[in-house]
Design a protein around this motif. Structure first.
Motif, PDB file in Angstrom:
ATOM      1  N   VAL A  31       0.841  -1.208   0.000  1.00  0.00           N
ATOM      2  CA  VAL A  31       0.000   0.000   0.000  1.00  0.00           C
ATOM      3  C   VAL A  31       0.872   1.254   0.000  1.00  0.00           C
ATOM      4  O   VAL A  31       1.721   1.428   0.875  1.00  0.00           O
ATOM      5  CB  VAL A  31      -0.956   0.014   1.211  1.00  0.00           C
ATOM      6  CG1 VAL A  31      -1.694   1.333   1.315  1.00  0.00           C
ATOM      7  CG2 VAL A  31      -1.939  -1.153   1.116  1.00  0.00           C
ATOM      8  N   GLN A  32       0.651   2.102  -1.006  1.00  0.00           N
ATOM      9  CA  GLN A  32       1.343   3.391  -1.111  1.00  0.00           C
ATOM     10  C   GLN A  32       0.324   4.472  -1.449  1.00  0.00           C
ATOM     11  O   GLN A  32      -0.458   4.308  -2.394  1.00  0.00           O
ATOM     12  CB  GLN A  32       2.389   3.363  -2.230  1.00  0.00           C
ATOM     13  CG  GLN A  32       3.525   2.431  -2.016  1.00  0.00           C
ATOM     14  CD  GLN A  32       4.485   2.477  -3.205  1.00  0.00           C
ATOM     15  OE1 GLN A  32       4.436   3.370  -4.038  1.00  0.00           O
ATOM     16  NE2 GLN A  32       5.345   1.490  -3.285  1.00  0.00           N
ATOM     17  N   PRO A  33       0.317   5.575  -0.726  1.00  0.00           N
ATOM     18  CA  PRO A  33      -0.617   6.658  -1.045  1.00  0.00           C
ATOM     19  C   PRO A  33      -0.343   7.256  -2.426  1.00  0.00           C
ATOM     20  O   PRO A  33       0.800   7.336  -2.862  1.00  0.00           O
ATOM     21  CB  PRO A  33      -0.351   7.703   0.034  1.00  0.00           C
ATOM     22  CG  PRO A  33       0.339   6.967   1.131  1.00  0.00           C
ATOM     23  CD  PRO A  33       1.111   5.863   0.468  1.00  0.00           C
ATOM     24  N   MET A  34      -1.404   7.660  -3.094  1.00  0.00           N
ATOM     25  CA  MET A  34      -1.275   8.399  -4.349  1.00  0.00           C
ATOM     26  C   MET A  34      -0.731   9.793  -4.021  1.00  0.00           C
ATOM     27  O   MET A  34      -0.908  10.296  -2.903  1.00  0.00           O
ATOM     28  CB  MET A  34      -2.644   8.534  -5.030  1.00  0.00           C
ATOM     29  CG  MET A  34      -3.168   7.242  -5.634  1.00  0.00           C
ATOM     30  SD  MET A  34      -2.272   6.701  -7.102  1.00  0.00           S
ATOM     31  CE  MET A  34      -2.913   7.849  -8.332  1.00  0.00           C
ATOM     32  N   PRO A  35      -0.091  10.445  -5.017  1.00  0.00           N
ATOM     33  CA  PRO A  35       0.388  11.811  -4.783  1.00  0.00           C
ATOM     34  C   PRO A  35      -0.753  12.718  -4.302  1.00  0.00           C
ATOM     35  O   PRO A  35      -1.860  12.633  -4.820  1.00  0.00           O
ATOM     36  CB  PRO A  35       0.892  12.241  -6.160  1.00  0.00           C
ATOM     37  CG  PRO A  35       1.244  10.957  -6.851  1.00  0.00           C
ATOM     38  CD  PRO A  35       0.233   9.951  -6.348  1.00  0.00           C
ATOM     39  N   THR A  36      -0.497  13.522  -3.341  1.00  0.00           N
ATOM     40  CA  THR A  36      -1.384  14.509  -2.688  1.00  0.00           C
ATOM     41  C   THR A  36      -2.509  13.884  -1.864  1.00  0.00           C
ATOM     42  O   THR A  36      -3.274  14.610  -1.231  1.00  0.00           O
ATOM     43  CB  THR A  36      -1.989  15.551  -3.676  1.00  0.00           C
ATOM     44  OG1 THR A  36      -3.084  14.990  -4.407  1.00  0.00           O
ATOM     45  CG2 THR A  36      -0.948  16.124  -4.625  1.00  0.00           C
ATOM     46  N   ALA A  37      -2.612  12.547  -1.833  1.00  0.00           N
ATOM     47  CA  ALA A  37      -3.745  11.914  -1.149  1.00  0.00           C
ATOM     48  C   ALA A  37      -3.748  12.162   0.356  1.00  0.00           C
ATOM     49  O   ALA A  37      -4.797  12.469   0.938  1.00  0.00           O
ATOM     50  CB  ALA A  37      -3.781  10.419  -1.439  1.00  0.00           C
ATOM     51  N   LEU A  38      -2.596  12.021   1.010  1.00  0.00           N
ATOM     52  CA  LEU A  38      -2.549  12.233   2.459  1.00  0.00           C
ATOM     53  C   LEU A  38      -2.969  13.656   2.815  1.00  0.00           C
ATOM     54  O   LEU A  38      -3.776  13.862   3.737  1.00  0.00           O
ATOM     55  CB  LEU A  38      -1.155  11.929   3.003  1.00  0.00           C
ATOM     56  CG  LEU A  38      -0.714  10.470   2.933  1.00  0.00           C
ATOM     57  CD1 LEU A  38       0.771  10.336   3.255  1.00  0.00           C
ATOM     58  CD2 LEU A  38      -1.540   9.612   3.875  1.00  0.00           C
ATOM     59  N   ASP A  39      -2.460  14.628   2.075  1.00  0.00           N
ATOM     60  CA  ASP A  39      -2.816  16.028   2.318  1.00  0.00           C
ATOM     61  C   ASP A  39      -4.296  16.286   2.026  1.00  0.00           C
ATOM     62  O   ASP A  39      -4.953  17.044   2.745  1.00  0.00           O
ATOM     63  CB  ASP A  39      -1.953  16.967   1.472  1.00  0.00           C
ATOM     64  CG  ASP A  39      -0.498  16.987   1.924  1.00  0.00           C
ATOM     65  OD1 ASP A  39      -0.222  16.633   3.097  1.00  0.00           O
ATOM     66  OD2 ASP A  39       0.370  17.341   1.100  1.00  0.00           O
ATOM     67  N   ALA A  40      -4.808  15.663   0.973  1.00  0.00           N
ATOM     68  CA  ALA A  40      -6.210  15.872   0.599  1.00  0.00           C
ATOM     69  C   ALA A  40      -7.151  15.379   1.697  1.00  0.00           C
ATOM     70  O   ALA A  40      -8.103  16.076   2.083  1.00  0.00           O
ATOM     71  CB  ALA A  40      -6.512  15.171  -0.721  1.00  0.00           C
ATOM     72  N   VAL A  41      -6.896  14.187   2.216  1.00  0.00           N
ATOM     73  CA  VAL A  41      -7.757  13.639   3.273  1.00  0.00           C
ATOM     74  C   VAL A  41      -7.619  14.483   4.542  1.00  0.00           C
ATOM     75  O   VAL A  41      -8.623  14.784   5.212  1.00  0.00           O
ATOM     76  CB  VAL A  41      -7.432  12.151   3.526  1.00  0.00           C
ATOM     77  CG1 VAL A  41      -8.175  11.628   4.753  1.00  0.00           C
ATOM     78  CG2 VAL A  41      -7.794  11.321   2.289  1.00  0.00           C
ATOM     79  N   ALA A  42      -6.400  14.897   4.861  1.00  0.00           N
ATOM     80  CA  ALA A  42      -6.200  15.758   6.040  1.00  0.00           C
ATOM     81  C   ALA A  42      -6.972  17.068   5.885  1.00  0.00           C
ATOM     82  O   ALA A  42      -7.563  17.562   6.851  1.00  0.00           O
ATOM     83  CB  ALA A  42      -4.709  16.038   6.237  1.00  0.00           C
TER      84      ALA A  42
END
Length: 190
Positions: A31-42
């Motif tokens: 499992v690897q986050p897509m680019p910008t995904a962590l920031d988007a969910v935050a």
């Protein structure tokens, strides 16, 4: 004119939207986050909105995965992203005729209901037309974030498209995607 239906939650597709798509992945270590995904969910959380996941997982019906593997991958996604308020996944195959598998609206309605919301109060963000079609059928907002596997006709048909997950979230938070009640009749169906 302000939208009469406030946005209260964002539901994300899992594979190729939140995380890099590894076909029929049953291994949490991949499992690897897509680019910008962590920031988007935050950002969605910071805005005080609910967050959830709606994902087709036909690998179960196809005998390529067992449910425990899907749950282990989902647990890893939860760990990386800080947890989601609701998870819904469809274990059925395309031929099974269920109401939950996207492009049907079942998962979107179920996730909204689990959050105590009407589907019109949620948005769905995904990478293919099935994600948008499920959202529209449920009465939810929808934004497409294309990937290399998204077909050009899916992009052309989508009323709202963003280059990244972070851009999709900013578009939603800015009120740039009206609720179905507010949308004009000439908008595309996605």
């Amino acid at each position: 004119m302000p939208d009469p239906v406030p946005l209260r939650a964002v539901l994300f597709d899992r594979d190729a939207t939140l995380i890099v798509d590894v076909p029929y992945n049953g291994d949490p270590s991949l499992v690897q986050p897509m680019p910008t995904a962590l920031d988007a969910v935050a950002r969605v959380r910071e805005a005080g909105l609910g967050v959830g996941v709606v994902s087709n997982q036909s690998g179960i019906a196809r005998g390529l995965l067992i449910e425990a593997q899907v749950q282990a991958v989902n647990a890893r996604v939860d760990e990386l992203f800080g947890g989601f308020d609701v998870w819904r996944y469809c274990p059925h195959g395309p031929e099974d005729g269920c109401e939950c598998r996207k492009p049907k609206p079942g998962m979107v309605r179920s996730a909204a209901g689990a959050l105590g919301l009407d589907a019109s109060e949620v948005a769905v963000v995904g990478d293919i037309a099935a994600d948008l079609t499920a959202a529209h059928a449920a009465g939810a907002r929808a934004v497409l974030v294309p990937t290399p596997v998204t077909r050009p006709e899916e992009v052309a048909a989508a009323a709202f498209v963003a280059d990244t997950l972070a851009a999709a979230v900013e578009l939603l938070l800015a009120g740039g995607v009206p609720s179905p009640a507010q949308a004009s009749p000439e908008r595309g169906e996605g």
